[in-house]
Design a protein around this motif. Structure first.
Motif, PDB file in Angstrom:
ATOM      1  N   CYS A  42      75.847  16.024  69.588  1.00 34.53           N
ATOM      2  CA  CYS A  42      74.849  16.820  68.864  1.00 34.53           C
ATOM      3  C   CYS A  42      74.088  17.750  69.815  1.00 34.53           C
ATOM      4  O   CYS A  42      73.984  18.951  69.570  1.00 34.53           O
ATOM      5  CB  CYS A  42      73.894  15.898  68.117  1.00 34.53           C
ATOM      6  SG  CYS A  42      72.740  16.798  67.066  1.00 34.53           S
ATOM      7  N   SER A  99      76.507  20.459  71.362  1.00 35.60           N
ATOM      8  CA  SER A  99      76.865  21.482  70.372  1.00 35.60           C
ATOM      9  C   SER A  99      75.685  22.379  70.029  1.00 35.60           C
ATOM     10  O   SER A  99      75.838  23.593  69.882  1.00 35.60           O
ATOM     11  CB  SER A  99      77.408  20.810  69.108  1.00 35.60           C
ATOM     12  OG  SER A  99      78.594  20.120  69.410  1.00 35.60           O
ATOM     13  N   THR A 100      74.505  21.797  69.908  1.00 40.17           N
ATOM     14  CA  THR A 100      73.306  22.578  69.612  1.00 40.17           C
ATOM     15  C   THR A 100      73.045  23.594  70.729  1.00 40.17           C
ATOM     16  O   THR A 100      72.746  24.763  70.468  1.00 40.17           O
ATOM     17  CB  THR A 100      72.081  21.654  69.430  1.00 40.17           C
ATOM     18  OG1 THR A 100      72.344  20.784  68.324  1.00 40.17           O
ATOM     19  CG2 THR A 100      70.812  22.448  69.179  1.00 40.17           C
ATOM     20  N   ARG A 147      75.673  26.481  70.528  1.00 44.21           N
ATOM     21  CA  ARG A 147      75.466  27.385  69.382  1.00 44.21           C
ATOM     22  C   ARG A 147      74.349  28.384  69.625  1.00 44.21           C
ATOM     23  O   ARG A 147      74.291  29.415  68.975  1.00 44.21           O
ATOM     24  CB  ARG A 147      75.204  26.580  68.111  1.00 44.21           C
ATOM     25  CG  ARG A 147      76.461  25.986  67.510  1.00 44.21           C
ATOM     26  CD  ARG A 147      76.239  25.496  66.084  1.00 44.21           C
ATOM     27  NE  ARG A 147      75.221  24.466  65.987  1.00 44.21           N
ATOM     28  CZ  ARG A 147      75.461  23.160  66.048  1.00 44.21           C
ATOM     29  NH1 ARG A 147      76.690  22.730  66.193  1.00 44.21           N
ATOM     30  NH2 ARG A 147      74.469  22.290  65.942  1.00 44.21           N
ATOM     31  N   ARG A 156      80.689  19.578  68.068  1.00 43.99           N
ATOM     32  CA  ARG A 156      80.440  19.133  66.693  1.00 43.99           C
ATOM     33  C   ARG A 156      80.056  20.342  65.860  1.00 43.99           C
ATOM     34  O   ARG A 156      79.037  20.971  66.113  1.00 43.99           O
ATOM     35  CB  ARG A 156      79.317  18.113  66.675  1.00 43.99           C
ATOM     36  CG  ARG A 156      78.990  17.604  65.301  1.00 43.99           C
ATOM     37  CD  ARG A 156      77.955  16.488  65.398  1.00 43.99           C
ATOM     38  NE  ARG A 156      77.587  16.078  64.077  1.00 43.99           N
ATOM     39  CZ  ARG A 156      76.368  16.213  63.577  1.00 43.99           C
ATOM     40  NH1 ARG A 156      75.412  16.729  64.312  1.00 43.99           N
ATOM     41  NH2 ARG A 156      76.106  15.814  62.364  1.00 43.99           N
ATOM     42  N   GLU A 157      80.885  20.650  64.898  1.00 43.93           N
ATOM     43  CA  GLU A 157      80.629  21.782  64.012  1.00 43.93           C
ATOM     44  C   GLU A 157      80.411  23.083  64.785  1.00 43.93           C
ATOM     45  O   GLU A 157      79.589  23.906  64.418  1.00 43.93           O
ATOM     46  CB  GLU A 157      79.441  21.482  63.089  1.00 43.93           C
ATOM     47  CG  GLU A 157      79.678  20.284  62.195  1.00 43.93           C
ATOM     48  CD  GLU A 157      78.447  19.877  61.405  1.00 43.93           C
ATOM     49  OE1 GLU A 157      77.488  20.670  61.326  1.00 43.93           O
ATOM     50  OE2 GLU A 157      78.456  18.761  60.873  1.00 43.93           O
ATOM     51  N   PRO A 196      82.493  26.327  65.919  1.00 42.69           N
ATOM     52  CA  PRO A 196      83.788  27.008  65.788  1.00 42.69           C
ATOM     53  C   PRO A 196      84.282  27.435  67.171  1.00 42.69           C
ATOM     54  O   PRO A 196      83.543  28.058  67.931  1.00 42.69           O
ATOM     55  CB  PRO A 196      83.480  28.218  64.907  1.00 42.69           C
ATOM     56  CG  PRO A 196      82.016  28.438  65.052  1.00 42.69           C
ATOM     57  CD  PRO A 196      81.390  27.114  65.396  1.00 42.69           C
TER      58      PRO A 196
END
Length: 173
Positions: A55, A58-59, A62, A92-93, A95
């Motif tokens: 988490c 990935s955060t 992004r 995580r999530e 692209p």
């Protein structure tokens, strides 16, 4: 790197070699606890451990403005042995684009090499569609930055393809 900031010795080394340096950020220090985490996650194959940092990792990724997020690939042999790409597992999530492919199918793991052996390694990657990256911002993702050799090999291909900016993030450095 902010205007006026000095480069670290690693960045200076790579800048002298290539004429540019990779804008890199390691989220955590690679210490004894991270080494143990990586052993269990990567080498023991405990895929559940990806969730420990997934988490936050990935955060962070992004938040970086980029055209393409590209994880460092693993060899087919490693895939067959481990069953997963540890870098992709940390996303995580997010692209991402599988733009790099390994040229070498069977190689000694980076973790088994000393600094000199890592720095002397030849280009292990192929860029699948170079024209796609002209005038683009590319963010490379890896699990651990040790010498920078792996990320610089990848970044070199995107620079050769005409990428405007290449940066990287690793879980640990």
């Amino acid at each position: 790197m902010e205007k006026g900031q000095l480069l670290c010795s690693e960045c200076n080394y790579w800048k002298q070699m290539y004429g540019w340096y990779l804008h890199h950020h390691g989220i955590y220090r690679y210490n004894s606890m991270m080494k143990e985490y990586m052993r269990r996650y990567k080498f023991d194959g405990d895929y559940r451990l990806r969730k420990v940092f997934q988490c936050e990792f990935s955060t962070y990724i992004r938040q970086i403005p980029t055209d393409y997020i590209v994880p460092i690939p693993i060899t087919t042999t490693t895939w067959q042995t481990r069953g997963f790409n540890q870098v992709v597992g940390l996303l995580r999530e997010v692209p991402y684009l599988t733009a790099l492919q390994t040229k070498i199918e069977k190689k000694a793991p980076q973790s088994s090499k000393n600094r000199q052996e890592r720095l002397a390694a030849s280009q292990p990657f192929i860029l699948k569609t170079p024209a796609k990256f002209k005038h683009k911002k590319i963010l490379l993702i890896d699990d651990v930055y040790t010498t920078g050799r792996t990320l610089y090999h990848a970044a070199e291909l995107f620079h050769q393809a005409g990428g405007d900016w290449v940066g990287s993030v690793s879980l640990a450095r």
